[in-house]
Structures are given as C-alpha cells and as structure tokens.
Design an enzyme around this catalytic site. Sequence first.
Site, mmCIF file in Angstrom:
data_model
loop_
_atom_site.group_PDB
_atom_site.id
_atom_site.type_symbol
_atom_site.label_atom_id
_atom_site.label_comp_id
_atom_site.label_asym_id
_atom_site.label_seq_id
_atom_site.Cartn_x
_atom_site.Cartn_y
_atom_site.Cartn_z
ATOM 1 N N TYR A 1 0.830 -1.226 0.000
ATOM 2 C CA TYR A 1 0.000 0.000 0.000
ATOM 3 C C TYR A 1 0.851 1.258 0.000
ATOM 4 O O TYR A 1 0.502 2.234 0.655
ATOM 5 C CB TYR A 1 -0.913 0.048 1.224
ATOM 6 C CG TYR A 1 -1.898 -1.085 1.292
ATOM 7 C CD1 TYR A 1 -2.896 -1.204 0.333
ATOM 8 C CD2 TYR A 1 -1.830 -2.022 2.305
ATOM 9 C CE1 TYR A 1 -3.802 -2.248 0.394
ATOM 10 C CE2 TYR A 1 -2.731 -3.065 2.368
ATOM 11 C CZ TYR A 1 -3.717 -3.168 1.413
ATOM 12 O OH TYR A 1 -4.612 -4.190 1.482
ATOM 13 N N TYR B 1 -14.281 -4.658 2.896
ATOM 14 C CA TYR B 1 -12.925 -5.091 2.553
ATOM 15 C C TYR B 1 -12.742 -6.506 3.061
ATOM 16 O O TYR B 1 -12.878 -6.766 4.260
ATOM 17 C CB TYR B 1 -11.864 -4.170 3.174
ATOM 18 C CG TYR B 1 -10.470 -4.664 2.892
ATOM 19 C CD1 TYR B 1 -9.886 -4.476 1.644
ATOM 20 C CD2 TYR B 1 -9.748 -5.374 3.855
ATOM 21 C CE1 TYR B 1 -8.620 -4.967 1.366
ATOM 22 C CE2 TYR B 1 -8.485 -5.871 3.580
ATOM 23 C CZ TYR B 1 -7.935 -5.659 2.337
ATOM 24 O OH TYR B 1 -6.682 -6.157 2.061
ATOM 25 N N ASP C 1 -16.960 -12.645 8.246
ATOM 26 C CA ASP C 1 -15.527 -12.393 8.108
ATOM 27 C C ASP C 1 -15.055 -11.695 9.387
ATOM 28 O O ASP C 1 -15.133 -10.478 9.505
ATOM 29 C CB ASP C 1 -15.260 -11.533 6.869
ATOM 30 C CG ASP C 1 -13.783 -11.153 6.733
ATOM 31 O OD1 ASP C 1 -12.992 -11.490 7.637
ATOM 32 O OD2 ASP C 1 -13.436 -10.508 5.724
ATOM 33 N N LYS D 1 -6.246 -12.080 11.657
ATOM 34 C CA LYS D 1 -5.394 -11.060 12.271
ATOM 35 C C LYS D 1 -4.978 -11.347 13.711
ATOM 36 O O LYS D 1 -3.809 -11.467 13.996
ATOM 37 C CB LYS D 1 -6.062 -9.698 12.157
ATOM 38 C CG LYS D 1 -6.066 -9.209 10.711
ATOM 39 C CD LYS D 1 -6.357 -7.757 10.588
ATOM 40 C CE LYS D 1 -6.065 -7.245 9.189
ATOM 41 N NZ LYS D 1 -7.242 -7.160 8.319
#
Length: 430
Positions: A17, A144, A238, A267
């Site tokens: 990014y 996302y 998610d 994560k």
Amino acid sequence: MNNSLSARDQQVNWHPYTQMQTAPPPIGIMRGEGAVLYAEDGREYIDAVSSWWVNIHGHAHPHIAERVSQQLKTLEHVIFAGFTHAPAVELSERLLALLPQNQAKVFYTDNGSTAVEVALKMALQYWYNQGVPRTKIIAFEGSYHGDTFGAMSVSERSIFTRPFQQYLFDVEFLPVPVPGHEEQTIAQLEKLLQQDDMAAFIFEPLVLGTAGMVMYSPEVLDKLMALCRSKGVLVIADEVMTGFGRTGKRFACDHVSQQPDLMCFSKGITGGTMALGVTTASQAIYVSFLSDDKTKALFHGHSYTANPVACAAALASLDLVEKNAFLEDLERISTSHAAFAQSLSGKSGIKQIRQTGTILAIEFEVGHTTYFHSLRDQLYNLALENGVLLRPLGNIVYVLPPYCISAAQLERVYGVIEQMRLLVGQEFQA
Ligand SMILES: *Cc1c(COP(=O)(O)O)cnc(C)c1O
C-alpha cells in the site's frame, strides 16, 4: 547513517500500500515490548493500531515466545495432507469450543484473504456439489475482505481494485445498515432474496474496518442473518479483524443470536506473532463435500497449511484469550474510549464519533475528502512526531490498541487525537 535499516531497506524492499516514489523512508524498528515499538534512532512509538490490527496482547509477549520456541524445537512443520499434529488438533478443539455452537470443522490457511477465499469456495461448492444453481454472492458496499482476486471481488470496487476490475466477478452489493438506515438495507436484502440464485452473504460483522471503522448494530445484523438463513442463503462472517476481542466480546458473533454457516479468522489469532488463517464451517457445509466421488472434495491447500509453529503461537494466544483478565482488559479499554468520546462530543472539528468495544473512530469535519487527501498524511505525521502510531483512513482516525495498553498510554493517544482536532480546526475553519 547509510548503514541504517531504513537506508538499506530502500535499496531492496517494496512495501505494501505504498507509493514507493513519494513515500518517506520507513522507520526501522529494533524491538517491541508491550504496546511500545523501539526504533533504531532511539525513538519510541505507542502502537495504537496493533500493527495493522494483529497484535492483540502486545509485542514480544513472553508466554507466546516461550510456547513458539518450544514448538520450534519439537516440530517446525509437517505436510497436512495425510498427516496431522498436536498443535493443529488442540487449536481446532479449543477454537471450536469458543465459537458459535454450530461451527464444526476448521480449515487452515495462511492469512485473512485466503481464509475468505476458502469460505467463498466452500459456499459456492456447497451448492455445486448438490447440483443447485446458486452462484451469486451478496456483500456490503464499502467492505474489505482482502487482496486476492476472490476477496477483491466481494470487496468495495475502489482504487485498490481498479486495475483488476474486469477480472472480478459480479457481486450484489447492499448498503451498510448504519444507524438510521437499517430499514433500507433490510428492504433491499428482502428484494434480492426473491431471486433464487443467491448462494451466500459475506460481511464484516458490526464494524467495516478498511471502510473507515463504519459501524452497525447487532440487532440489524441478527435480522439480516435470519433473513438469509430463512431462504437457505449461506452466511459468512468475516471476523478477520473483529475476532479475538476487538468488539468487546471474544467474537463479534457473540453479540448476535443467529449463527453463521462459515467464519473467517486471521489477524488476532496468533496474537500477531505468526501468519495464520482459519475458516470454520458448520457440519452441513462439511457434509456437502463428503462423497465416494473424489471430485466433490475441497481442492484447496497451501504448502504451509496448519504450520505447527503458527498453531503453537495461536494456542499460546488462546491461553490469554480464555482468561477472565482478557475480558477485563476489553472492558477497561471500552470504558476508557467511551469516556474520551464523551469528552469530545460537541467539540468543533468533529463530524462523528463511533465506538464498538476496543475500537474508537473519530471522523473529522473536513468537507469533501478521499483516501489521498493530504490531511491524512499530516495527521499521520503529527501522531508519529508525538510518539504514537495511528494510521488515519482519510479524515477518520481510529484507535485499535493491543489490550495490554496502559491507562497512561491511552491518555497519550487521546492527547494526540485532541491535537489532530485542533490541526483540523486550523486547516478547515476559515
Ligand atoms: C485484513 C482483513 C482481511 C485480509 O487479511 P490479510 O491477512 O491482510 O490478507 C480480510 N477481511 C478483513 C475484515 C480484514 O480486516
């Protein structure tokens, strides 16, 4: 100076990014401890974003380090087709015990995007294996779900996905049911569900992270899940970002009464120590792949599937997650955020303040803005200069700290946000 990590990095590394031509040199980090990162130039930074939302117990946690180092000396890796090992078996047993009761099987991958890919493949092949022509996926606008092609397809079409647009499959997008707009989303979903080709609905439960910590209520999520399930449409939660305490409970799905068919994690799962992805499935999903016909199997896997060291890191993290002290930390941070939010409310320069559990988001009033707005870089730099790592999403700054962060460290983070508010006031009130 030219031997610095930062200088050497710029010779060889390509960062995520990041527009490499204009980005400032990266900050070389020598070590981390608790909520603090120590840089090569002697500076210290409070990691108020948990290093991209992964580091839930603080850096270099001694319990996780100990467990990982034991595992390294026992079994570093073994093929996971035809073989198994204790860390994967124990992790699946303990994870399933914490998840909604219908979750029955665990499938391992390496990261959040692959956890999502696997959930999508399981959902689509569930229908395919039964010969039912349900092929459409429903997702939220602004969502996302990762950077691989399937995950990009179910995510917001944005500057992230534009060069790949023609390769992404069609998805039915629903508006996020933010407060005041719940009925609109429910009505649109009801309309969509009249079509008989809907396969699955994938969503970030309660908080859309990358969209700017956009939040909606458990009540409306419960309704949307119930609507889907009443039509047989599979529900995919998610929880890559929300899992392991972020929303104030261990999982975002703990806030609702409906149970998802599939769940994605990554994560926080190893406490931010190792890369690991997990997709869990209900028994009904799993059973749809069982057959004497080999072609009905799930043909998906990675070289490092269920890596024992990553599973050991996750087990050590779970030791901490299972404790009452874990829930007490979530409560402490949630209460602290709420008090700070209260102190900000009504002050100039602030458009909206949102909070779900340990996530606090402050949207500054700046008129029209985008991700590339220069204000974002000003805010980012202001935080760094004050020894705090915050990564604003456009004009939205959020705090998403490791749960070990102290009251004093939180106050420093809030102090930086107050300075940001003043800076925004100078820039935009004239
Ligand atoms: C970060 C994220 C992903 C992608 O995970 P990676 O490990 O970065 O590939 C997927 N879904 C959500 C909700 C995320 O926040």
